[in-house]
Design a protein around this motif. Structure first.
Motif, PDB file in Angstrom:
ATOM      1  N   ARG A 171      -8.356  74.191 -46.855  1.00 50.65           N
ATOM      2  CA  ARG A 171      -9.228  73.301 -47.542  1.00 50.65           C
ATOM      3  C   ARG A 171      -8.282  72.536 -48.759  1.00 50.65           C
ATOM      4  O   ARG A 171      -8.305  71.219 -49.000  1.00 50.65           O
ATOM      5  CB  ARG A 171     -10.572  73.838 -47.925  1.00 50.65           C
ATOM      6  N   GLU A 172      -7.684  73.547 -49.568  1.00 48.45           N
ATOM      7  CA  GLU A 172      -6.924  72.882 -50.531  1.00 48.45           C
ATOM      8  C   GLU A 172      -5.743  72.084 -50.223  1.00 48.45           C
ATOM      9  O   GLU A 172      -5.444  70.874 -51.082  1.00 48.45           O
ATOM     10  CB  GLU A 172      -6.372  74.034 -51.471  1.00 48.45           C
ATOM     11  N   ALA A 173      -5.140  72.412 -48.984  1.00 47.97           N
ATOM     12  CA  ALA A 173      -3.994  71.517 -48.761  1.00 47.97           C
ATOM     13  C   ALA A 173      -4.612  70.042 -48.148  1.00 47.97           C
ATOM     14  O   ALA A 173      -3.934  68.980 -48.461  1.00 47.97           O
ATOM     15  CB  ALA A 173      -3.390  72.201 -47.596  1.00 47.97           C
ATOM     16  N   ILE A 174      -5.530  70.023 -47.308  1.00 44.89           N
ATOM     17  CA  ILE A 174      -6.094  69.006 -46.863  1.00 44.89           C
ATOM     18  C   ILE A 174      -6.819  68.127 -47.972  1.00 44.89           C
ATOM     19  O   ILE A 174      -6.505  66.967 -48.178  1.00 44.89           O
ATOM     20  CB  ILE A 174      -7.444  69.186 -46.073  1.00 44.89           C
ATOM     21  N   SER A 175      -7.165  68.490 -49.008  1.00 46.32           N
ATOM     22  CA  SER A 175      -7.870  67.984 -50.242  1.00 46.32           C
ATOM     23  C   SER A 175      -6.655  67.248 -50.841  1.00 46.32           C
ATOM     24  O   SER A 175      -6.788  65.932 -51.605  1.00 46.32           O
ATOM     25  CB  SER A 175      -8.510  68.827 -51.004  1.00 46.32           C
ATOM     26  N   TYR A 176      -5.442  68.023 -51.097  1.00 49.24           N
ATOM     27  CA  TYR A 176      -4.252  67.386 -51.770  1.00 49.24           C
ATOM     28  C   TYR A 176      -3.883  66.028 -50.952  1.00 49.24           C
ATOM     29  O   TYR A 176      -3.332  65.061 -51.309  1.00 49.24           O
ATOM     30  CB  TYR A 176      -3.670  68.467 -51.820  1.00 49.24           C
ATOM     31  N   PHE A 177      -3.956  66.302 -49.596  1.00 45.12           N
ATOM     32  CA  PHE A 177      -3.480  64.908 -48.878  1.00 45.12           C
ATOM     33  C   PHE A 177      -4.595  63.867 -49.249  1.00 45.12           C
ATOM     34  O   PHE A 177      -4.016  62.659 -49.268  1.00 45.12           O
ATOM     35  CB  PHE A 177      -3.540  65.432 -47.264  1.00 45.12           C
ATOM     36  N   ASN A 180      -3.948  61.959 -52.298  1.00 40.91           N
ATOM     37  CA  ASN A 180      -2.880  61.103 -52.017  1.00 40.91           C
ATOM     38  C   ASN A 180      -2.908  59.971 -51.420  1.00 40.91           C
ATOM     39  O   ASN A 180      -2.160  59.134 -50.947  1.00 40.91           O
ATOM     40  CB  ASN A 180      -1.542  61.815 -51.910  1.00 40.91           C
ATOM     41  N   GLY A 181      -4.140  59.707 -50.848  1.00 46.25           N
ATOM     42  CA  GLY A 181      -4.535  58.593 -50.152  1.00 46.25           C
ATOM     43  C   GLY A 181      -4.471  58.771 -48.644  1.00 46.25           C
ATOM     44  O   GLY A 181      -4.745  57.631 -47.877  1.00 46.25           O
ATOM     45  N   HIS A 182      -4.160  59.828 -48.041  1.00 52.64           N
ATOM     46  CA  HIS A 182      -4.142  60.104 -46.374  1.00 52.64           C
ATOM     47  C   HIS A 182      -5.576  60.112 -45.920  1.00 52.64           C
ATOM     48  O   HIS A 182      -6.439  60.928 -46.440  1.00 52.64           O
ATOM     49  CB  HIS A 182      -3.312  61.320 -46.130  1.00 52.64           C
ATOM     50  N   ARG A 183      -5.630  59.480 -44.685  1.00 53.72           N
ATOM     51  CA  ARG A 183      -6.889  59.516 -43.972  1.00 53.72           C
ATOM     52  C   ARG A 183      -6.645  60.110 -42.550  1.00 53.72           C
ATOM     53  O   ARG A 183      -7.543  60.679 -41.863  1.00 53.72           O
ATOM     54  CB  ARG A 183      -7.714  58.136 -44.017  1.00 53.72           C
ATOM     55  N   ARG A 184      -5.394  59.837 -42.259  1.00 46.09           N
ATOM     56  CA  ARG A 184      -5.166  60.335 -40.685  1.00 46.09           C
ATOM     57  C   ARG A 184      -4.361  61.682 -40.880  1.00 46.09           C
ATOM     58  O   ARG A 184      -3.050  61.513 -40.915  1.00 46.09           O
ATOM     59  CB  ARG A 184      -4.387  59.085 -39.929  1.00 46.09           C
ATOM     60  N   ILE A 185      -5.048  62.534 -41.061  1.00 48.82           N
ATOM     61  CA  ILE A 185      -4.307  63.789 -41.269  1.00 48.82           C
ATOM     62  C   ILE A 185      -4.627  64.842 -40.092  1.00 48.82           C
ATOM     63  O   ILE A 185      -5.488  65.020 -39.575  1.00 48.82           O
ATOM     64  CB  ILE A 185      -5.129  64.756 -42.420  1.00 48.82           C
ATOM     65  N   ALA A 186      -3.193  65.314 -39.632  1.00 50.11           N
ATOM     66  CA  ALA A 186      -3.101  65.862 -38.317  1.00 50.11           C
ATOM     67  C   ALA A 186      -2.872  67.544 -38.720  1.00 50.11           C
ATOM     68  O   ALA A 186      -2.710  68.124 -39.867  1.00 50.11           O
ATOM     69  CB  ALA A 186      -1.788  65.541 -37.423  1.00 50.11           C
ATOM     70  N   TYR A 204      -9.485  73.248 -42.349  1.00 49.13           N
ATOM     71  CA  TYR A 204      -9.236  71.702 -42.236  1.00 49.13           C
ATOM     72  C   TYR A 204     -10.483  70.996 -41.643  1.00 49.13           C
ATOM     73  O   TYR A 204     -10.500  69.794 -42.440  1.00 49.13           O
ATOM     74  CB  TYR A 204      -8.355  71.744 -41.047  1.00 49.13           C
ATOM     75  N   VAL A 205     -11.389  71.225 -40.941  1.00 52.17           N
ATOM     76  CA  VAL A 205     -12.559  70.742 -40.557  1.00 52.17           C
ATOM     77  C   VAL A 205     -13.407  70.473 -41.886  1.00 52.17           C
ATOM     78  O   VAL A 205     -13.921  69.353 -42.166  1.00 52.17           O
ATOM     79  CB  VAL A 205     -13.136  71.299 -39.251  1.00 52.17           C
ATOM     80  N   ASP A 206     -13.664  71.448 -42.500  1.00 50.28           N
ATOM     81  CA  ASP A 206     -14.465  71.732 -43.644  1.00 50.28           C
ATOM     82  C   ASP A 206     -14.142  70.387 -44.754  1.00 50.28           C
ATOM     83  O   ASP A 206     -14.826  69.996 -45.223  1.00 50.28           O
ATOM     84  CB  ASP A 206     -14.652  73.085 -44.217  1.00 50.28           C
ATOM     85  N   ALA A 207     -12.641  70.502 -44.895  1.00 56.15           N
ATOM     86  CA  ALA A 207     -12.232  69.438 -45.883  1.00 56.15           C
ATOM     87  C   ALA A 207     -12.388  68.295 -45.479  1.00 56.15           C
ATOM     88  O   ALA A 207     -12.748  67.356 -46.340  1.00 56.15           O
ATOM     89  CB  ALA A 207     -10.803  70.032 -46.237  1.00 56.15           C
ATOM     90  N   HIS A 211     -14.646  65.351 -47.262  1.00 55.04           N
ATOM     91  CA  HIS A 211     -14.386  63.982 -47.920  1.00 55.04           C
ATOM     92  C   HIS A 211     -14.776  62.937 -47.153  1.00 55.04           C
ATOM     93  O   HIS A 211     -14.356  61.640 -47.344  1.00 55.04           O
ATOM     94  CB  HIS A 211     -12.946  64.069 -47.953  1.00 55.04           C
ATOM     95  N   GLY A 212     -15.744  62.935 -46.241  1.00 59.86           N
ATOM     96  CA  GLY A 212     -16.505  62.079 -45.571  1.00 59.86           C
ATOM     97  C   GLY A 212     -15.461  61.323 -44.454  1.00 59.86           C
ATOM     98  O   GLY A 212     -15.581  60.106 -44.153  1.00 59.86           O
ATOM     99  N   LEU A 213     -14.447  62.051 -43.862  1.00 61.10           N
ATOM    100  CA  LEU A 213     -13.411  61.683 -43.103  1.00 61.10           C
ATOM    101  C   LEU A 213     -13.996  62.314 -41.503  1.00 61.10           C
ATOM    102  O   LEU A 213     -14.291  63.448 -41.648  1.00 61.10           O
ATOM    103  CB  LEU A 213     -12.207  62.123 -43.238  1.00 61.10           C
TER     104      LEU A 213
END
Length: 343
Positions: A171-177, A180-186, A204-207, A211-213
């Motif tokens: 979750r912390e990793a995805i939130s950091y992405f 920084n403006g990322h929306r397509r996160i693999a 990953y899914v929870d984050a 964030h509404g993605l």
């Protein structure tokens, strides 16, 4: 040149002028031996350079001074470091470490656990290949074999465990992405029967949803935890018409494979793709830029596992679950989409 013959108990007995039986009792610590006689035997042993046969002693006592370690894959730097730390923590207890990798196969795990059990080892430390197929581990506990599970939880196994907050780290990793403006996160992750993979996927899914993605299946790749398999998975991800701008990998071998794949495709980190890897490792600080990672407290895991195992061997306390937090170490592999400077 002929090798020097090893010193025997008979040699010690002759030098100390005692019977062989008395020398054996003094050297191995069983039965009664007078203080003066015991000192004389020990001095003779030291003078002659006697080295006791710990295997023979253990067989007489009914247990080998060995702890078995069953990692998922000893080639994974995470497990290699754990093995190193277990070995170091066990030495003061006069136990040796025996390693038998499951190679993430539940069938092989059953075989190696059975083999180690047949040696009458003092205890086992296991990273289970499956969270659900745990009957052989339950049987160990029921037989009274001291057992500690590390890295991954296993369902219905009443033993001590040492794990980390995998969901929180992801979750912390995805939130950091996202920050920084990322929306397509693999995400590249491994077999979902391994509980760490489930937890990191869950984070990953929870984050993303938090964030509404949207969670897009095309941005999630399943790979074996090898460099070669990850290269193929990363190439598939980034060959899509609308590729990801950021990637989370769930272990250090996958991070290495992703770096090699991106380089082979002419993509640079972080200008073209931002990257975060789960697990810190040497290569992460040797690359340019250095890789941002979700770090596990590896140095604490092995020591805690040995402590909990010693508690089970000595019969002190109840089974205990230890769960360590992870830490996001920010380096230079995350930027904004399109190569903008990192916030």
């Amino acid at each position: 040149m002929s090798q020097k013959k090893p010193v025997t108990v008979r040699d010690i007995a002759d030098a100390a002028k005692v019977s062989r039986a008395t020398a054996a009792r003094a050297l191995n610590g069983y039965g009664y031996v007078g203080d003066d006689t015991a000192v004389r035997v020990q001095e003779a042993a030291a003078r002659l350079g006697y080295r006791g046969n710990r295997v023979a002693q253990a067989l007489r006592q009914g247990q080998m001074p060995i702890v078995g370690f069953v990692p998922g894959d000893i080639q994974n730097p995470f497990f290699a470091r754990i093995a190193h730390d277990l070995d170091g923590a066990l030495r003061p207890t006069r136990h040796s470490l025996m390693i038998a990798s499951s190679e993430e196969s539940i069938e092989q795990e059953r075989e190696v656990v059975d083999s180690l059990r047949s040696l009458n080892v003092r205890g086992l430390i296991v990273a289970p290949a499956s969270a659900d197929d745990t009957g052989h581990l339950v049987a160990l506990v029921n037989e009274g074999v001291p057992l500690v599970i590390i890295d991954r939880m296993a369902r219905d196994v009443p033993c001590s465990s040492v794990t980390v907050d995998n969901e929180g780290g992801a979750r912390e990793a995805i939130s950091y992405f996202v920050s920084n403006g990322h929306r397509r996160i693999a995400l590249i992750h491994d077999d979902s029967r391994i509980v760490t993979a489930r937890e990191r996927l869950g984070g990953y899914v929870d984050a993303l949803t938090g964030h509404g993605l949207a969670v897009e299946e095309r941005l999630i790749a399943v790979s074996q935890s090898t460099v070669e398999s990850t290269i193929e998975a990363a190439i598939r991800l980034f060959s899509q018409p609308e590729p990801p701008t950021a990637l989370l990998t769930v272990d250090s071998l996958m991070t290495t494979g992703a770096l090699l794949a991106l380089r082979s495709m002419g993509l640079s980190v972080p200008h073209d793709v931002s990257l975060i890897g789960f697990d810190d490792f040497d290569l992460a600080t040797f690359t340019d830029p250095q890789i941002t990672v979700v770090s596990q407290p590896v140095a604490r895991i092995g020591a805690q596992a040995v402590k909990l195992l010693q508690d089970r061997i000595t019969g002190t306390g109840e089974p205990e679950a230890t769960r360590f937090p992870t830490r996001l170490i920010i380096r230079g592999s995350v930027g904004k989409p399109g190569g903008q400077p990192r916030r």
